[in-house]
Design a protein around this motif. Structure first.
Motif, PDB file in Angstrom:
ATOM      1  N   LEU A 229       0.874  -1.133   0.002  1.00 43.91           N
ATOM      2  CA  LEU A 229       0.004   0.056   0.016  1.00 43.91           C
ATOM      3  C   LEU A 229       1.010   1.255  -0.073  1.00 43.91           C
ATOM      4  O   LEU A 229       0.464   2.390  -0.551  1.00 43.91           O
ATOM      5  N   LEU A 230       2.012   1.183   0.715  1.00 43.09           N
ATOM      6  CA  LEU A 230       2.770   2.255   0.732  1.00 43.09           C
ATOM      7  C   LEU A 230       3.686   2.440  -0.682  1.00 43.09           C
ATOM      8  O   LEU A 230       3.767   3.668  -1.188  1.00 43.09           O
ATOM      9  N   ILE A 231       3.956   1.550  -1.319  1.00 44.05           N
ATOM     10  CA  ILE A 231       4.713   1.859  -2.602  1.00 44.05           C
ATOM     11  C   ILE A 231       4.129   2.062  -3.963  1.00 44.05           C
ATOM     12  O   ILE A 231       4.478   2.570  -4.600  1.00 44.05           O
ATOM     13  N   ALA A 232       2.620   1.480  -3.665  1.00 40.34           N
ATOM     14  CA  ALA A 232       1.734   1.756  -4.906  1.00 40.34           C
ATOM     15  C   ALA A 232       1.657   3.077  -5.560  1.00 40.34           C
ATOM     16  O   ALA A 232       2.115   3.567  -6.570  1.00 40.34           O
ATOM     17  N   PRO A 233       1.325   4.027  -4.509  1.00 44.31           N
ATOM     18  CA  PRO A 233       1.355   5.492  -4.856  1.00 44.31           C
ATOM     19  C   PRO A 233       2.797   6.092  -5.279  1.00 44.31           C
ATOM     20  O   PRO A 233       3.002   7.060  -6.351  1.00 44.31           O
ATOM     21  N   GLN A 234       4.031   5.575  -4.886  1.00 46.84           N
ATOM     22  CA  GLN A 234       5.029   6.048  -5.016  1.00 46.84           C
ATOM     23  C   GLN A 234       5.435   5.651  -6.453  1.00 46.84           C
ATOM     24  O   GLN A 234       6.164   6.520  -7.215  1.00 46.84           O
ATOM     25  N   LEU A 235       5.236   4.440  -6.651  1.00 50.37           N
ATOM     26  CA  LEU A 235       5.353   3.951  -8.357  1.00 50.37           C
ATOM     27  C   LEU A 235       4.474   4.937  -9.121  1.00 50.37           C
ATOM     28  O   LEU A 235       4.974   5.383 -10.207  1.00 50.37           O
ATOM     29  N   TYR A 236       3.324   5.191  -8.800  1.00 50.65           N
ATOM     30  CA  TYR A 236       2.388   6.132  -9.691  1.00 50.65           C
ATOM     31  C   TYR A 236       3.092   7.380  -9.799  1.00 50.65           C
ATOM     32  O   TYR A 236       3.297   8.207 -10.906  1.00 50.65           O
ATOM     33  N   TRP A 237       3.581   8.163  -8.730  1.00 51.91           N
ATOM     34  CA  TRP A 237       4.103   9.438  -8.491  1.00 51.91           C
ATOM     35  C   TRP A 237       5.355   9.431  -9.310  1.00 51.91           C
ATOM     36  O   TRP A 237       5.910  10.358 -10.007  1.00 51.91           O
ATOM     37  N   PHE A 238       6.377   8.159  -9.276  1.00 51.13           N
ATOM     38  CA  PHE A 238       7.642   8.233  -9.849  1.00 51.13           C
ATOM     39  C   PHE A 238       7.315   8.045 -11.511  1.00 51.13           C
ATOM     40  O   PHE A 238       8.150   8.725 -12.372  1.00 51.13           O
ATOM     41  N   ALA A 239       6.113   7.472 -11.834  1.00 53.64           N
ATOM     42  CA  ALA A 239       5.752   7.217 -13.395  1.00 53.64           C
ATOM     43  C   ALA A 239       5.510   8.845 -14.108  1.00 53.64           C
ATOM     44  O   ALA A 239       5.813   9.258 -14.948  1.00 53.64           O
ATOM     45  N   LEU A 240       4.723   9.860 -12.975  1.00 52.93           N
ATOM     46  CA  LEU A 240       4.586  11.165 -13.435  1.00 52.93           C
ATOM     47  C   LEU A 240       5.724  11.971 -13.465  1.00 52.93           C
ATOM     48  O   LEU A 240       5.972  12.780 -14.497  1.00 52.93           O
ATOM     49  N   LEU A 241       6.668  11.836 -12.686  1.00 51.94           N
ATOM     50  CA  LEU A 241       8.126  12.464 -12.588  1.00 51.94           C
ATOM     51  C   LEU A 241       8.747  12.034 -13.847  1.00 51.94           C
ATOM     52  O   LEU A 241       9.398  12.895 -14.517  1.00 51.94           O
ATOM     53  N   CYS A 242       8.694  10.764 -14.155  1.00 49.58           N
ATOM     54  CA  CYS A 242       9.615  10.247 -15.416  1.00 49.58           C
ATOM     55  C   CYS A 242       8.870  10.996 -16.578  1.00 49.58           C
ATOM     56  O   CYS A 242       9.440  11.289 -17.756  1.00 49.58           O
ATOM     57  N   LYS A 243       7.500  11.118 -16.737  1.00 48.22           N
ATOM     58  CA  LYS A 243       6.698  11.783 -17.841  1.00 48.22           C
ATOM     59  C   LYS A 243       7.207  13.122 -18.000  1.00 48.22           C
ATOM     60  O   LYS A 243       7.502  13.877 -19.197  1.00 48.22           O
ATOM     61  N   LYS A 244       7.238  14.019 -16.765  1.00 50.75           N
ATOM     62  CA  LYS A 244       7.575  15.313 -16.760  1.00 50.75           C
ATOM     63  C   LYS A 244       9.022  15.494 -17.008  1.00 50.75           C
ATOM     64  O   LYS A 244       9.267  16.376 -17.972  1.00 50.75           O
TER      65      LYS A 244
END
Length: 258
Positions: A229-244
């Motif tokens: 549950l902790l790592i799931a949002p981190q992966l999502y936010w990391f994907a957004l950072l990579c996109k930016k």
């Protein structure tokens, strides 16, 4: 405990208000939302530094990853509680100033839009307050300070994320500093918010002389669920950072071609 809780409850909102007020007086050309955004990011960075230093201190002090104790593992939670509570309020204040109507009044519609717009971050904060805090302070008993320290170090990437937002506020997106900070943001976010989870499993496997693949089956099932549950949002936010980051690279490439 009570003194720490009281100091945190006064410091975070107090510094936020004081910083926003000082910026508004020193830089009258800045809008109120600019001052609030800068202040919120600064407070977040201060908390992140405190959490990271606490986490690293705990990690370096624990020779046994299961039973070793350090007073910061519990004491800093009493700092984290008022910070998370303050940050929920500060997020809403910033959102309201950015989206308020001409009547400048709070409304249920704005609050609903806020809940929808920032739902993942809100869920993250609430999860920490109502799930992780009781586990860290009561349910885990006298074990696991090392892993609490590892979770604290996840905040190490926050100052770089905040600096990126501040540089955007200052219209410095095209500078070398902004691009360098983007690289540092990706690196620290991936290391401290994603790799920290396999690092915790690896540390436990070394302590218990297990293979890394067998480790999840030798710890309580609830620990695996919470980590997921902790790592799931981190992966999502990391994907957004990579996109930016990719968009920033594409923009620079387009300028070179033109």
């Amino acid at each position: 405990m009570l003194l720490t809780l009281a100091c945190g409850s006064l410091f975070f909102p107090g510094f936020f208000v004081l910083c926003a007020w000082g910026l508004h007086r020193a830089l009258p050309q800045w809008t109120v939302i600019d001052c609030l955004t800068f202040s919120n990011r600064l407070v977040s960075s201060i908390q992140a530094v405190l959490a990271s230093v606490s986490g690293l201190t705990i990690i370096w002090s624990c020779e046994d990853v299961v039973t070793c104790r350090h007073w910061l593992a519990r004491e800093y939670i009493w700092v984290l509680i008022p910070y998370m509570t303050y940050d929920l309020g500060a997020m809403y204040i910033c959102y309201w100033y950015r989206n308020r109507g001409e009547d400048k009044k709070h409304s249920l519609a704005i609050f609903r839009n806020f809940l929808k717009h920032d739902r993942l971050m809100l869920m993250h904060h609430v999860f920490i307050l109502i799930v992780l805090v009781p586990i860290a302070q009561v349910l885990r008993g006298e074990r696991g300070d090392f892993f609490v320290g590892c979770i604290f170090t996840a905040e190490f990437s926050t100052p770089f994320v905040s600096l990126g937002r501040i540089l955007i506020l200052l219209k410095k997106q095209r500078t070398f500093v902004y691009k360098l900070n983007g690289v540092l943001t990706l690196g620290t976010f991936f290391t401290c918010r994603i790799l920290v989870f396999p690092f915790m499993y690896w540390s436990y496997s070394q302590e218990k002389e297990l293979s890394l693949l067998r480790t999840p089956f030798h710890i309580p099932f609830l620990c695996n669920v919470i980590n997921a549950l902790l790592i799931a949002p981190q992966l999502y936010w990391f994907a957004l950072l990579c996109k930016k980051a990719a968009q920033m690279f594409d923009t620079s490439q387009a300028k070179k071609k033109s």
